[in-house]
Design a protein around this motif. Structure first.
Motif, short mmCIF file in Angstrom:
data_model
loop_
_atom_site.label_atom_id
_atom_site.label_comp_id
_atom_site.label_asym_id
_atom_site.label_seq_id
_atom_site.Cartn_x
_atom_site.Cartn_y
_atom_site.Cartn_z
N ASP A 149 0.79 -1.23 0.00
CA ASP A 149 0.00 0.00 0.00
C ASP A 149 0.82 1.28 0.00
OD1 ASP A 149 -2.22 -1.49 -0.03
OD2 ASP A 149 -2.89 -1.03 2.01
N TYR A 150 2.06 1.20 0.48
CA TYR A 150 2.75 2.46 0.75
C TYR A 150 3.41 3.12 -0.46
CZ TYR A 150 6.60 -0.93 1.69
OH TYR A 150 7.52 -1.94 1.64
N TYR A 151 3.36 2.49 -1.61
CA TYR A 151 4.08 3.06 -2.74
C TYR A 151 3.39 4.28 -3.36
CZ TYR A 151 7.38 -0.76 -2.62
OH TYR A 151 8.36 -1.62 -2.24
N ARG A 152 4.20 5.26 -3.77
CA ARG A 152 3.75 6.46 -4.48
C ARG A 152 4.79 6.76 -5.56
NH1 ARG A 152 0.56 5.49 -1.27
NH2 ARG A 152 -0.51 6.74 0.30
N HIS A 153 4.39 7.56 -6.52
CA HIS A 153 5.32 7.99 -7.57
C HIS A 153 6.03 6.78 -8.20
CE1 HIS A 153 4.84 12.29 -7.27
NE2 HIS A 153 4.91 12.21 -5.97
N THR A 154 7.36 6.81 -8.14
CA THR A 154 8.15 5.83 -8.87
C THR A 154 7.93 4.39 -8.36
OG1 THR A 154 9.80 7.58 -8.75
CG2 THR A 154 10.47 5.50 -9.78
N ALA A 155 7.69 3.50 -9.30
CA ALA A 155 7.63 2.07 -8.98
C ALA A 155 8.44 1.36 -10.04
CB ALA A 155 6.19 1.58 -8.98
N PHE A 156 9.18 0.34 -9.62
CA PHE A 156 10.07 -0.31 -10.60
C PHE A 156 10.36 -1.75 -10.24
CE2 PHE A 156 12.46 2.15 -7.49
CZ PHE A 156 13.27 1.18 -6.92
N GLU A 157 10.71 -2.50 -11.24
CA GLU A 157 11.17 -3.88 -11.05
C GLU A 157 12.22 -4.17 -12.10
OE1 GLU A 157 7.89 -6.59 -11.29
OE2 GLU A 157 6.83 -5.71 -9.57
N PHE A 158 13.21 -4.93 -11.73
CA PHE A 158 14.15 -5.48 -12.71
C PHE A 158 13.66 -6.88 -13.05
CE2 PHE A 158 17.85 -2.66 -13.13
CZ PHE A 158 17.57 -1.72 -12.13
N ILE A 159 13.34 -7.09 -14.33
CA ILE A 159 12.72 -8.34 -14.76
C ILE A 159 13.53 -8.93 -15.93
CG2 ILE A 159 10.60 -9.38 -15.68
CD1 ILE A 159 9.08 -7.00 -14.50
N PRO A 160 13.73 -10.25 -15.93
CA PRO A 160 14.43 -10.88 -17.05
C PRO A 160 13.64 -10.69 -18.35
CG PRO A 160 14.23 -12.40 -15.22
CD PRO A 160 13.38 -11.21 -14.89
N ASP A 161 14.35 -10.48 -19.45
CA ASP A 161 13.69 -10.34 -20.74
C ASP A 161 13.09 -11.67 -21.15
OD1 ASP A 161 14.78 -7.83 -20.61
OD2 ASP A 161 16.54 -8.37 -21.80
N GLU A 162 11.94 -11.58 -21.79
CA GLU A 162 11.26 -12.81 -22.20
C GLU A 162 12.15 -13.65 -23.11
OE1 GLU A 162 6.78 -13.24 -23.64
OE2 GLU A 162 7.16 -11.42 -22.47
N GLY A 163 12.19 -14.94 -22.80
CA GLY A 163 12.97 -15.84 -23.64
C GLY A 163 14.46 -15.84 -23.33
N SER A 164 14.89 -15.01 -22.37
CA SER A 164 16.31 -14.95 -22.04
C SER A 164 16.71 -16.13 -21.16
CB SER A 164 16.63 -13.65 -21.31
OG SER A 164 16.02 -13.65 -20.02
N GLU A 165 18.02 -16.35 -21.10
CA GLU A 165 18.58 -17.37 -20.22
C GLU A 165 18.14 -17.11 -18.77
OE1 GLU A 165 20.75 -19.92 -20.71
OE2 GLU A 165 21.22 -20.30 -18.60
N ALA A 166 18.18 -15.84 -18.38
CA ALA A 166 17.81 -15.48 -17.02
C ALA A 166 16.37 -15.86 -16.72
CB ALA A 166 18.02 -13.98 -16.80
N ALA A 167 15.49 -15.62 -17.68
CA ALA A 167 14.07 -15.91 -17.46
C ALA A 167 13.85 -17.40 -17.24
CB ALA A 167 13.25 -15.43 -18.66
N SER A 168 14.56 -18.23 -18.00
CA SER A 168 14.34 -19.66 -17.85
C SER A 168 14.93 -20.18 -16.54
CB SER A 168 14.91 -20.42 -19.04
OG SER A 168 16.31 -20.26 -19.10
N ARG A 169 15.99 -19.54 -16.08
CA ARG A 169 16.57 -19.99 -14.81
C ARG A 169 15.69 -19.66 -13.62
NH1 ARG A 169 23.04 -19.01 -14.35
NH2 ARG A 169 23.53 -19.08 -16.55
N LEU A 170 14.90 -18.59 -13.75
CA LEU A 170 14.10 -18.14 -12.62
C LEU A 170 12.71 -18.77 -12.58
CD1 LEU A 170 15.05 -14.39 -12.53
CD2 LEU A 170 15.33 -15.99 -10.66
N GLY A 171 12.28 -19.36 -13.67
CA GLY A 171 10.93 -19.92 -13.69
C GLY A 171 9.90 -18.82 -13.56
N SER A 172 8.91 -19.06 -12.72
CA SER A 172 7.82 -18.08 -12.65
C SER A 172 8.13 -16.95 -11.68
CB SER A 172 6.53 -18.77 -12.24
OG SER A 172 6.68 -19.29 -10.93
N GLN A 173 9.24 -17.06 -10.96
CA GLN A 173 9.59 -15.99 -10.01
C GLN A 173 10.39 -14.96 -10.77
OE1 GLN A 173 8.01 -16.55 -7.24
NE2 GLN A 173 7.52 -18.58 -8.05
N SER A 174 9.70 -14.03 -11.45
CA SER A 174 10.42 -13.24 -12.43
C SER A 174 11.11 -12.00 -11.88
CB SER A 174 9.46 -12.84 -13.54
OG SER A 174 8.34 -12.20 -12.99
N THR A 175 10.58 -11.40 -10.85
CA THR A 175 11.18 -10.16 -10.37
C THR A 175 12.40 -10.43 -9.51
OG1 THR A 175 9.02 -9.11 -10.37
CG2 THR A 175 10.74 -8.06 -9.07
#
Length: 422
Positions: A262-288
């Motif tokens: 609830d406490y977020y205002r203004h800037t919100a961000f996440e670093f997320i693996p690019d779709e189809g990348s090696e990183a994405a497949s290593r993380l499974g569904s836990q993307s952030t």
RNA sequence: GCGAUCGUAGCUCAGUUGGUUAGAGCGCCGGUUUGUGGUACCGGAGGUCGGGGGUUCGAGACCCCUCGAUCGCCCCA
């Protein structure tokens, strides 16, 4: 293993070997980089009064309503194992008079606890690195924080990960947008997924990043935050994005990115693996892997004076899964095999000399003497030294397998100072 | 909290439609061989087949419960 042996708690980990090395590498990199940015190290309690989290994070959030490890202590107080860092740091800021240090840049890391169904990259006791800037209302704070996050990820050698950036506007912007979203989705409530129908009541913003096909069509033409931003909020976001560009931090606008707390205002961000990348497949569904934002309203919810702040946290386990090849080598530089029981103390003494001179060294002085050389060989040292007794004479021989990664001359000089080479 | 798959030695796995004392490779320990050499051979330790209950003359195999892991959903770092 005996059936009488107690098992580890579900969702906890005993981290060992390569995974433990990767974990340590993440923490060491974080510690090094946060110093470059002059973030001060803080150590926080692992548990707090339950209300610290319920008031800060929001009663209706999943984290508070069903994922906290809460218990009553012997004095009757309701306590909770921290499910995140930010609330506790905010509490410390208020109760310790850290206002005097504002704007305060702090960093910490350690275990957090959430009662969730374990999955790859998701545990009940997990670990985060965390950075916060408290008492800074300027967009430059957001930029500095994000630049540090970006540098840490890059220095960990993680690629294929992108900063997704959004703004939720100030409190008024956010409330107006939220009301418009509720109105928009309520009109088509019957056609939304069951999950989203529930979200409509509890957390309508989250419908925006629903993965359910039934929701997608209505998400596409849902009201956009940009239409509700005040001039100030718009200017703030523009200052953040231009600051990121100036700092060389790559980002992408994610209009539907919202944060669950609830406490977020203004800037919100996440670093997320690019779709189809090696990183994405290593993380499974836990993307952030790293997420955060500005939480200007948080201090007031804890009874403090209005205090602007920004922060982020990143899962150490998730980062560790991505470091892979960039781990610094953990190479044994010198192995000493005592191939005769008479040479065991000599080998023990020599390995001590090497270690004090700063070499990574190990002595093989246990088990069958005839097999120690093979054992030492299998440990893949850069230099392999054998201590033996041949025809009544003590012999010292050495084998170099990789002179490029060790101070070979210095090592051999140390050996020769004590023993005649054969 | 919901759904799916899985659970045999330290590790990776075999175990045929349920049928005699549960196996292999690697690793570990010991012995022999080799003796500037990561060799080869021999031997050994280690499993109440995740746990509990049931069906059966008989269960690692079938059924139920439970614990755990993995993969989705949800949530989040």
């Amino acid at each position: 293993m005996s059936k009488n042996t107690p098992q580890a708690i579900r969702g906890t980990q005993d981290i060992f070997g390569a995974e433990a090395e990767a974990f340590a590498f993440v923490v060491e990199t974080f510690e090094r980089v946060r110093r470059l940015y002059r973030f001060r190290r803080v150590e926080m309690p692992v548990f707090e009064k339950t209300e610290v989290f319920s008031r800060a994070i929001g009663e209706t959030t999943d984290v508070v309503s069903k994922e906290m490890y809460s218990f009553e202590d012997r004095g009757g107080d309701s306590l909770t194992l921290r499910p995140e860092f930010t609330a506790g740091i905010a509490r410390a800021f208020l109760t310790n008079g850290w206002q005097q240090h504002a704007p305060l840049k702090v960093a910490t890391h350690g275990p957090l606890f959430r009662y969730e169904r374990p999955q790859k990259g998701r545990y009940r006791q997990f670990h985060q690195i965390d950075a916060e800037i408290i008492g800074a209302a300027e967009p430059q704070a957001d930029v500095e924080l994000l630049a540090m996050a970006d540098q840490i990820i890059r220095e960990l050698g993680i690629t294929g990960v992108t900063l997704h950036l959004n703004t939720l506007g100030d409190a008024d912007s956010r409330d107006a947008w939220r009301a418009a979203l509720v109105e928009h989705f309520r009109a088509v409530k019957g056609e939304l997924s069951e999950d989203s129908q529930e979200r409509l009541e509890k957390n309508p913003l989250r419908i925006l990043d629903s993965k359910d096909r039934r929701d997608q069509a209505f998400v596409a033409d849902a009201p956009k935050i940009d239409a509700f931003l005040s001039d100030d909020a718009k200017a703030f976001f523009e200052a953040v994005t231009s600051g990121l560009d100036a700092a060389g931090v790559k980002w992408t606008r994610a209009e539907s990115l919202v944060r669950g707390l609830d406490y977020y205002r203004h800037t919100a961000f996440e670093f997320i693996p690019d779709e189809g990348s090696e990183a994405a497949s290593r993380l499974g569904s836990q993307s952030t892997i790293l997420g955060g934002g500005r939480y200007d309203g948080l201090m007031e919810s804890l009874g403090g004076a209005p205090t602007p702040a920004v922060g982020w946290a990143a899962g150490i386990e998730r980062l560790a899964m991505l470091v892979g090849d960039s781990l610094p080598p953990d190479r044994l530089e010198i192995a000493i095999a005592a191939e005769n029981v008479e040479r065991e103390t000599d080998a023990a003494e020599m390995v001590s000399v090497f270690r004090q001179a700063g070499f990574v060294a190990e002595a093989f002085i246990t088990g069958s003497p005839r097999k120690r050389y093979d054992k030492a060989r299998k440990s893949e040292p850069a230099i392999l030294i054998s201590f033996d007794v041949r025809e009544g004479q003590k012999t010292q021989s050495w084998l170099s397998t990789d002179p490029t990664i060790v101070r070979e001359e210095e090592a051999l000089q140390l050996l020769e100072d004590r023993w005649k080479l054969s």
